[in-house]
Scaffold this motif. Sequence first.
Motif, PDB file in Angstrom:
ATOM      1  N   GLY A  15       2.207 -12.234   3.202  1.00 24.75           N
ATOM      2  CA  GLY A  15       3.340 -12.857   3.872  1.00 24.75           C
ATOM      3  C   GLY A  15       4.650 -12.683   3.152  1.00 24.75           C
ATOM      4  N   GLY A  16       4.588 -12.202   1.928  1.00 24.74           N
ATOM      5  CA  GLY A  16       5.791 -12.025   1.129  1.00 24.74           C
ATOM      6  C   GLY A  16       6.490 -10.705   1.396  1.00 24.74           C
ATOM      7  N   SER A  17       7.532 -10.456   0.598  1.00 27.41           N
ATOM      8  CA  SER A  17       8.359  -9.258   0.769  1.00 27.41           C
ATOM      9  C   SER A  17       8.525  -8.530  -0.554  1.00 27.41           C
ATOM     10  CB  SER A  17       9.739  -9.640   1.304  1.00 27.41           C
ATOM     11  OG  SER A  17       9.650 -10.269   2.563  1.00 27.41           O
ATOM     12  N   LEU A  18       8.821  -7.253  -0.424  1.00 24.56           N
ATOM     13  CA  LEU A  18       9.033  -6.413  -1.597  1.00 24.56           C
ATOM     14  C   LEU A  18       9.919  -5.257  -1.170  1.00 24.56           C
ATOM     15  CD1 LEU A  18       7.768  -6.797  -4.440  1.00 24.56           C
ATOM     16  CD2 LEU A  18       6.045  -5.106  -3.811  1.00 24.56           C
ATOM     17  N   ARG A  19      10.779  -4.801  -2.070  1.00 24.52           N
ATOM     18  CA  ARG A  19      11.594  -3.634  -1.760  1.00 24.52           C
ATOM     19  C   ARG A  19      11.316  -2.528  -2.770  1.00 24.52           C
ATOM     20  NH1 ARG A  19      18.158  -2.748  -1.584  1.00 24.52           N
ATOM     21  NH2 ARG A  19      17.885  -2.767  -3.854  1.00 24.52           N
ATOM     22  N   LEU A  20      10.922  -1.401  -2.265  1.00 25.87           N
ATOM     23  CA  LEU A  20      10.702  -0.220  -3.091  1.00 25.87           C
ATOM     24  C   LEU A  20      11.954   0.647  -3.087  1.00 25.87           C
ATOM     25  CD1 LEU A  20       7.110   0.830  -1.957  1.00 25.87           C
ATOM     26  CD2 LEU A  20       7.790  -0.842  -3.687  1.00 25.87           C
ATOM     27  N   LEU A  79      12.494   1.201   0.761  1.00 28.90           N
ATOM     28  CA  LEU A  79      11.520   0.732   1.739  1.00 28.90           C
ATOM     29  C   LEU A  79      11.441  -0.781   1.592  1.00 28.90           C
ATOM     30  CD1 LEU A  79       9.500   1.652   3.947  1.00 28.90           C
ATOM     31  CD2 LEU A  79       7.715   1.457   2.192  1.00 28.90           C
ATOM     32  N   GLN A  80      12.045  -1.479   2.529  1.00 31.45           N
ATOM     33  CA  GLN A  80      11.979  -2.941   2.559  1.00 31.45           C
ATOM     34  C   GLN A  80      10.716  -3.345   3.303  1.00 31.45           C
ATOM     35  OE1 GLN A  80      14.155  -5.388   1.203  1.00 31.45           O
ATOM     36  NE2 GLN A  80      12.419  -6.690   1.773  1.00 31.45           N
ATOM     37  N   MET A  81       9.851  -4.075   2.623  1.00 30.68           N
ATOM     38  CA  MET A  81       8.572  -4.461   3.207  1.00 30.68           C
ATOM     39  C   MET A  81       8.527  -5.972   3.355  1.00 30.68           C
ATOM     40  SD  MET A  81       6.043  -1.901   1.082  1.00 30.68           S
ATOM     41  CE  MET A  81       6.319  -2.760  -0.471  1.00 30.68           C
ATOM     42  N   SER A  82       8.244  -6.438   4.546  1.00 35.08           N
ATOM     43  CA  SER A  82       8.166  -7.864   4.825  1.00 35.08           C
ATOM     44  C   SER A  82       6.837  -8.176   5.491  1.00 35.08           C
ATOM     45  CB  SER A  82       9.324  -8.283   5.727  1.00 35.08           C
ATOM     46  OG  SER A  82      10.568  -7.966   5.156  1.00 35.08           O
ATOM     47  N   SER A  83       6.508  -9.465   5.522  1.00 38.68           N
ATOM     48  CA  SER A  83       5.250  -9.916   6.133  1.00 38.68           C
ATOM     49  C   SER A  83       4.078  -9.080   5.630  1.00 38.68           C
ATOM     50  CB  SER A  83       5.341  -9.832   7.664  1.00 38.68           C
ATOM     51  OG  SER A  83       6.405 -10.618   8.152  1.00 38.68           O
ATOM     52  N   LEU A  84       4.030  -8.917   4.326  1.00 38.26           N
ATOM     53  CA  LEU A  84       3.012  -8.053   3.742  1.00 38.26           C
ATOM     54  C   LEU A  84       1.611  -8.603   3.982  1.00 38.26           C
ATOM     55  CD1 LEU A  84       4.946  -7.066   0.549  1.00 38.26           C
ATOM     56  CD2 LEU A  84       3.914  -5.454   2.144  1.00 38.26           C
ATOM     57  N   GLN A  85       0.693  -7.669   4.215  1.00 39.15           N
ATOM     58  CA  GLN A  85      -0.693  -8.002   4.502  1.00 39.15           C
ATOM     59  C   GLN A  85      -1.588  -7.381   3.428  1.00 39.15           C
ATOM     60  OE1 GLN A  85      -1.115  -6.225   8.371  1.00 39.15           O
ATOM     61  NE2 GLN A  85       0.357  -7.622   9.335  1.00 39.15           N
ATOM     62  N   LEU A  86      -2.793  -7.915   3.319  1.00 41.79           N
ATOM     63  CA  LEU A  86      -3.733  -7.412   2.313  1.00 41.79           C
ATOM     64  C   LEU A  86      -3.925  -5.904   2.447  1.00 41.79           C
ATOM     65  CD1 LEU A  86      -6.504 -10.170   2.347  1.00 41.79           C
ATOM     66  CD2 LEU A  86      -4.557  -9.937   0.799  1.00 41.79           C
ATOM     67  N   GLU A  87      -3.948  -5.426   3.687  1.00 41.09           N
ATOM     68  CA  GLU A  87      -4.196  -3.994   3.915  1.00 41.09           C
ATOM     69  C   GLU A  87      -3.004  -3.113   3.574  1.00 41.09           C
ATOM     70  OE1 GLU A  87      -4.783  -6.526   5.938  1.00 41.09           O
ATOM     71  OE2 GLU A  87      -4.101  -6.129   7.993  1.00 41.09           O
ATOM     72  N   ASP A  88      -1.888  -3.717   3.160  1.00 44.10           N
ATOM     73  CA  ASP A  88      -0.748  -2.931   2.682  1.00 44.10           C
ATOM     74  C   ASP A  88      -0.915  -2.547   1.216  1.00 44.10           C
ATOM     75  OD1 ASP A  88       1.363  -5.063   4.643  1.00 44.10           O
ATOM     76  OD2 ASP A  88       0.739  -3.005   5.123  1.00 44.10           O
ATOM     77  N   THR A  89      -1.923  -3.066   0.567  1.00 48.87           N
ATOM     78  CA  THR A  89      -2.176  -2.736  -0.832  1.00 48.87           C
ATOM     79  C   THR A  89      -2.461  -1.232  -0.971  1.00 48.87           C
ATOM     80  OG1 THR A  89      -3.027  -4.921  -1.388  1.00 48.87           O
ATOM     81  CG2 THR A  89      -3.739  -3.091  -2.780  1.00 48.87           C
ATOM     82  N   ALA A  90      -1.682  -0.576  -1.827  1.00 44.24           N
ATOM     83  CA  ALA A  90      -1.815   0.874  -1.999  1.00 44.24           C
ATOM     84  C   ALA A  90      -0.823   1.330  -3.061  1.00 44.24           C
ATOM     85  CB  ALA A  90      -1.531   1.607  -0.686  1.00 44.24           C
TER      86      ALA A  90
END
Length: 120
Positions: A15-20, A79-90
């Motif tokens: 559910g969190g966010s991260l920016r690459l 790459l702004q990533m929001s609403s992160l899900q477990l399957e986004d792990t990579a």
Amino acid sequence: QVQLVESGGGLVQAGGSLRLSCAASGRTFSRYAMGWFRQAPGKEREFVAAIGWTNTDYADSVKGRFTISRDIARNTVYLQMSSLQLEDTAVYYCAAGSSRTSLRDAYPYWGQGTQVTVSS
């Protein structure tokens, strides 16, 4: 040639966010289309997003949650990533090529990757 260095990965709760960020060397950065790909353990490297001069493309799995952008003056793509899900792990990789495409083999230049881990 262009050299790419990713940063911004880390551990984040679902559910969190991260920016690459992906910093590119060279004065010809604006000529390249840029892409983000990711590779989870035991899986193929898959397309995430791509940007040309202004147009963008996204994988269906990230549409509406991720945003790709570029800052020509800073030679950087984000790459702004929001609403992160477990399957986004990579491990997330940025890539540079001559056209905006989801095809991995169309990108001759790659960064070393940055790990994104989404926890529950």
